[in-house]
Design a protein around this motif. Sequence first.
Motif, PDB file in Angstrom:
ATOM      1  N   GLU A   1       8.022  23.070  18.594  1.00  0.00           N
ATOM      2  CA  GLU A   1       6.926  23.686  19.334  1.00  0.00           C
ATOM      3  C   GLU A   1       6.971  23.152  20.767  1.00  0.00           C
ATOM      4  OE1 GLU A   1       2.076  23.632  19.116  1.00  0.00           O
ATOM      5  OE2 GLU A   1       3.264  23.185  17.338  1.00  0.00           O
ATOM      6  N   GLU A   2       6.785  24.049  21.720  1.00  0.00           N
ATOM      7  CA  GLU A   2       6.989  23.639  23.117  1.00  0.00           C
ATOM      8  C   GLU A   2       5.993  22.589  23.565  1.00  0.00           C
ATOM      9  OE1 GLU A   2       7.929  26.387  26.250  1.00  0.00           O
ATOM     10  OE2 GLU A   2       7.952  27.977  24.776  1.00  0.00           O
ATOM     11  N   LEU A   3       4.750  22.894  23.436  1.00  0.00           N
ATOM     12  CA  LEU A   3       3.709  21.966  23.870  1.00  0.00           C
ATOM     13  C   LEU A   3       2.947  21.536  22.631  1.00  0.00           C
ATOM     14  CD1 LEU A   3       2.385  23.805  27.030  1.00  0.00           C
ATOM     15  CD2 LEU A   3       4.296  22.241  26.812  1.00  0.00           C
ATOM     16  N   GLU A   4       3.061  20.272  22.294  1.00  0.00           N
ATOM     17  CA  GLU A   4       2.479  19.818  21.039  1.00  0.00           C
ATOM     18  C   GLU A   4       0.991  19.537  21.177  1.00  0.00           C
ATOM     19  OE1 GLU A   4       4.687  16.574  19.593  1.00  0.00           O
ATOM     20  OE2 GLU A   4       6.499  17.720  19.219  1.00  0.00           O
ATOM     21  N   SER A   5       0.555  19.082  22.326  1.00  0.00           N
ATOM     22  CA  SER A   5      -0.874  18.786  22.473  1.00  0.00           C
ATOM     23  C   SER A   5      -1.263  18.868  23.935  1.00  0.00           C
ATOM     24  CB  SER A   5      -1.180  17.392  21.941  1.00  0.00           C
ATOM     25  OG  SER A   5      -0.510  16.406  22.700  1.00  0.00           O
ATOM     26  N   TYR A   6      -2.503  19.353  24.158  1.00  0.00           N
ATOM     27  CA  TYR A   6      -3.117  19.387  25.487  1.00  0.00           C
ATOM     28  C   TYR A   6      -4.526  18.883  25.346  1.00  0.00           C
ATOM     29  CZ  TYR A   6       0.462  21.928  28.000  1.00  0.00           C
ATOM     30  OH  TYR A   6       1.623  22.292  28.611  1.00  0.00           O
ATOM     31  N   PRO A   7      -5.145  18.441  26.400  1.00  0.00           N
ATOM     32  CA  PRO A   7      -6.550  18.050  26.308  1.00  0.00           C
ATOM     33  C   PRO A   7      -7.388  19.247  25.918  1.00  0.00           C
ATOM     34  CG  PRO A   7      -5.580  17.210  28.336  1.00  0.00           C
ATOM     35  CD  PRO A   7      -4.575  18.130  27.713  1.00  0.00           C
ATOM     36  N   SER A   8      -8.057  19.173  24.754  1.00  0.00           N
ATOM     37  CA  SER A   8      -8.815  20.316  24.244  1.00  0.00           C
ATOM     38  C   SER A   8     -10.112  20.516  24.982  1.00  0.00           C
ATOM     39  CB  SER A   8      -9.112  20.107  22.750  1.00  0.00           C
ATOM     40  OG  SER A   8      -9.850  18.899  22.565  1.00  0.00           O
ATOM     41  N   SER A   9     -10.585  19.525  25.738  1.00  0.00           N
ATOM     42  CA  SER A   9     -11.853  19.647  26.456  1.00  0.00           C
ATOM     43  C   SER A   9     -11.636  19.794  27.945  1.00  0.00           C
ATOM     44  CB  SER A   9     -12.717  18.412  26.193  1.00  0.00           C
ATOM     45  OG  SER A   9     -12.029  17.245  26.629  1.00  0.00           O
ATOM     46  N   SER A  10     -10.543  20.430  28.359  1.00  0.00           N
ATOM     47  CA  SER A  10     -10.278  20.621  29.776  1.00  0.00           C
ATOM     48  C   SER A  10     -11.306  21.561  30.367  1.00  0.00           C
ATOM     49  CB  SER A  10      -8.872  21.182  29.970  1.00  0.00           C
ATOM     50  OG  SER A  10      -8.661  21.477  31.307  1.00  0.00           O
ATOM     51  N   ARG A  11     -11.638  21.320  31.626  1.00  0.00           N
ATOM     52  CA  ARG A  11     -12.660  22.135  32.264  1.00  0.00           C
ATOM     53  C   ARG A  11     -12.151  23.499  32.661  1.00  0.00           C
ATOM     54  NH1 ARG A  11     -11.964  22.402  37.723  1.00  0.00           N
ATOM     55  NH2 ARG A  11     -10.461  20.954  38.652  1.00  0.00           N
TER      56      ARG A  11
ATOM     57  N   GLY B   1      -9.256  25.045  30.859  1.00  0.00           N
ATOM     58  CA  GLY B   1      -8.577  25.696  29.740  1.00  0.00           C
ATOM     59  C   GLY B   1      -9.553  26.099  28.671  1.00  0.00           C
ATOM     60  N   ASN B   2      -9.043  26.841  27.723  1.00  0.00           N
ATOM     61  CA  ASN B   2      -9.848  27.255  26.589  1.00  0.00           C
ATOM     62  C   ASN B   2      -9.858  26.140  25.569  1.00  0.00           C
ATOM     63  OD1 ASN B   2     -11.284  28.613  24.746  1.00  0.00           O
ATOM     64  ND2 ASN B   2      -9.853  30.321  24.486  1.00  0.00           N
ATOM     65  N   SER B   3     -11.021  25.868  24.999  1.00  0.00           N
ATOM     66  CA  SER B   3     -11.132  24.772  24.040  1.00  0.00           C
ATOM     67  C   SER B   3     -10.498  25.105  22.705  1.00  0.00           C
ATOM     68  CB  SER B   3     -12.611  24.415  23.851  1.00  0.00           C
ATOM     69  OG  SER B   3     -13.308  25.548  23.367  1.00  0.00           O
ATOM     70  N   SER B   4     -10.358  26.387  22.437  1.00  0.00           N
ATOM     71  CA  SER B   4      -9.718  26.777  21.167  1.00  0.00           C
ATOM     72  C   SER B   4      -8.228  26.583  21.258  1.00  0.00           C
ATOM     73  CB  SER B   4     -10.031  28.241  20.847  1.00  0.00           C
ATOM     74  OG  SER B   4      -9.508  29.058  21.847  1.00  0.00           O
ATOM     75  N   VAL B   5      -7.610  26.079  20.162  1.00  0.00           N
ATOM     76  CA  VAL B   5      -6.172  25.781  20.145  1.00  0.00           C
ATOM     77  C   VAL B   5      -5.414  27.011  19.683  1.00  0.00           C
ATOM     78  CG1 VAL B   5      -4.414  24.268  19.205  1.00  0.00           C
ATOM     79  CG2 VAL B   5      -6.719  23.378  19.638  1.00  0.00           C
ATOM     80  N   SER B   6      -4.376  27.385  20.480  1.00  0.00           N
ATOM     81  CA  SER B   6      -3.567  28.545  20.111  1.00  0.00           C
ATOM     82  C   SER B   6      -2.644  28.189  18.957  1.00  0.00           C
ATOM     83  CB  SER B   6      -2.740  29.010  21.309  1.00  0.00           C
ATOM     84  OG  SER B   6      -3.598  29.339  22.375  1.00  0.00           O
TER      85      SER B   6
ATOM     86  N   GLY C   1      -0.590  31.739  25.139  1.00  0.00           N
ATOM     87  CA  GLY C   1      -1.325  30.498  24.978  1.00  0.00           C
ATOM     88  C   GLY C   1      -0.784  29.434  25.897  1.00  0.00           C
ATOM     89  N   PRO C   2      -1.613  28.442  26.266  1.00  0.00           N
ATOM     90  CA  PRO C   2      -1.160  27.418  27.211  1.00  0.00           C
ATOM     91  C   PRO C   2      -0.090  26.501  26.663  1.00  0.00           C
ATOM     92  CG  PRO C   2      -3.310  26.854  26.312  1.00  0.00           C
ATOM     93  CD  PRO C   2      -2.998  28.232  25.823  1.00  0.00           C
ATOM     94  N   ARG C   3       0.155  26.524  25.345  1.00  0.00           N
ATOM     95  CA  ARG C   3       1.187  25.655  24.768  1.00  0.00           C
ATOM     96  C   ARG C   3       2.593  26.196  24.963  1.00  0.00           C
ATOM     97  NH1 ARG C   3      -0.738  22.087  20.722  1.00  0.00           N
ATOM     98  NH2 ARG C   3      -3.001  22.178  20.460  1.00  0.00           N
ATOM     99  N   HIS C   4       2.719  27.486  25.255  1.00  0.00           N
ATOM    100  CA  HIS C   4       4.037  28.132  25.292  1.00  0.00           C
ATOM    101  C   HIS C   4       4.414  28.427  26.747  1.00  0.00           C
ATOM    102  CE1 HIS C   4       3.841  28.546  20.929  1.00  0.00           C
ATOM    103  NE2 HIS C   4       2.583  28.898  21.108  1.00  0.00           N
ATOM    104  N   LEU C   5       4.862  27.421  27.445  1.00  0.00           N
ATOM    105  CA  LEU C   5       5.167  27.542  28.869  1.00  0.00           C
ATOM    106  C   LEU C   5       6.396  28.419  29.106  1.00  0.00           C
ATOM    107  CD1 LEU C   5       4.314  26.447  31.699  1.00  0.00           C
ATOM    108  CD2 LEU C   5       6.050  24.692  31.392  1.00  0.00           C
ATOM    109  N   VAL C   6       7.517  28.052  28.501  1.00  0.00           N
ATOM    110  CA  VAL C   6       8.766  28.798  28.725  1.00  0.00           C
ATOM    111  C   VAL C   6       8.690  30.170  28.065  1.00  0.00           C
ATOM    112  CG1 VAL C   6      11.268  28.704  28.490  1.00  0.00           C
ATOM    113  CG2 VAL C   6       9.989  26.594  28.838  1.00  0.00           C
TER     114      VAL C   6
END
Length: 362
Positions: free
Chosen positions: A186-196, A198-203, A338-343
């Motif tokens: 998986e490209e992006l394994e984790s991001y801050p879920s409470s970013s001001r 981004g969306n708080s829901s995880v893709s 989703g923000p996890r899939h950059l490439v």
Amino acid sequence: MENPEQRDQDKTLICDPTQINATQENEKIIEWEDFGHELARLWSLTSALKEANEKKLNLQEKLQYFIQVKTESLTRLNELEEMRERLVARKVMMGNMSTRCKVATEDAKKQEKMLSAELRSWLVAGTSLSVARKRLQESNRTLNEKRGYIKLKNMQRKLRARQQYMISQVSLLYPVKSLVGPAQEEELESYPSSSRLGNSSVSKPINCGTLTILGLHLTMRPFTKMSFFTDKKEVQKSATALGYVAHAVSLIASYLQVPLRYPLRLGGSCSYVNDNVPPAGPTTLDLSWKTPLSATVKPVEFPLFLKGQDTTRAAYAIFLLSKDIEQLLNFIGEDSLGPRHLVANLKELLRRVQSSEFIDTS
């Protein structure tokens, strides 16, 4: 001619008995032979006395005249001194006035130059405005005709074809390929879920295979689990891949004429993402509408690499970069994976722009 004072003295001598007695006591007996000499002597003394009195009177008159002349001359000198002082004051005042006049003249010349420059700029702006107005009127007339809309559509198609060609060159410069294999990450394994931002829901992870850009695989394991035993080459490859992605996104945004919400500062494997953070004092609603954005917003840079940087800031920079790609996808009418899939989002952007639907989009 006898003097009146002498007559008065003679009368007092005749009338005053005491004087007569004194005169009698002081009488001098003169012989007849000497009487003529004494009479001549007395006559000469009387004449000398008269002349002395006349000279005295003349001297008194002359002295009085000289005193009067001296007084008048002193008065004239005082008046001349006062006039001289007034003249000096007038000269000083005229010097000050001439200095002020010179300063005012220089200021007037400067203002005249500024006004003439502004007038010329206004004339040029008016001329260009009139030319633009004529062109706008011609364009409106052309659009109002039957062939105007068709001509506009053709121009839009040509513009999109040109954009498609330029972005295809970016795709050739930074090719994004999918390598399907047993070990898919998986490209992006984790991001801050409470970013001001981004969306708080995880893709949910999307199985797109292992994506590479220009032969480099982007893995987020060093950005989330950085330790002393982390492979330095893997960290450098990830930073280089992020630099490729940032450069590709910057080129695509410039070709599509889209100002990125989070501007990029390109530097190869040491690139940055700028986030315009509002000031911590007053809120945005409290700020005046006349205040420019540059005066109220302070840009903060976040690194797209890990060397000498905090892992949280680097992960947030990748999140902002994914938001830029999402902005470009939304511009062409597509949704992000989703923000996890950059490439994967970059690959979808390139695929969507190079399709025939992109040219036909109104």
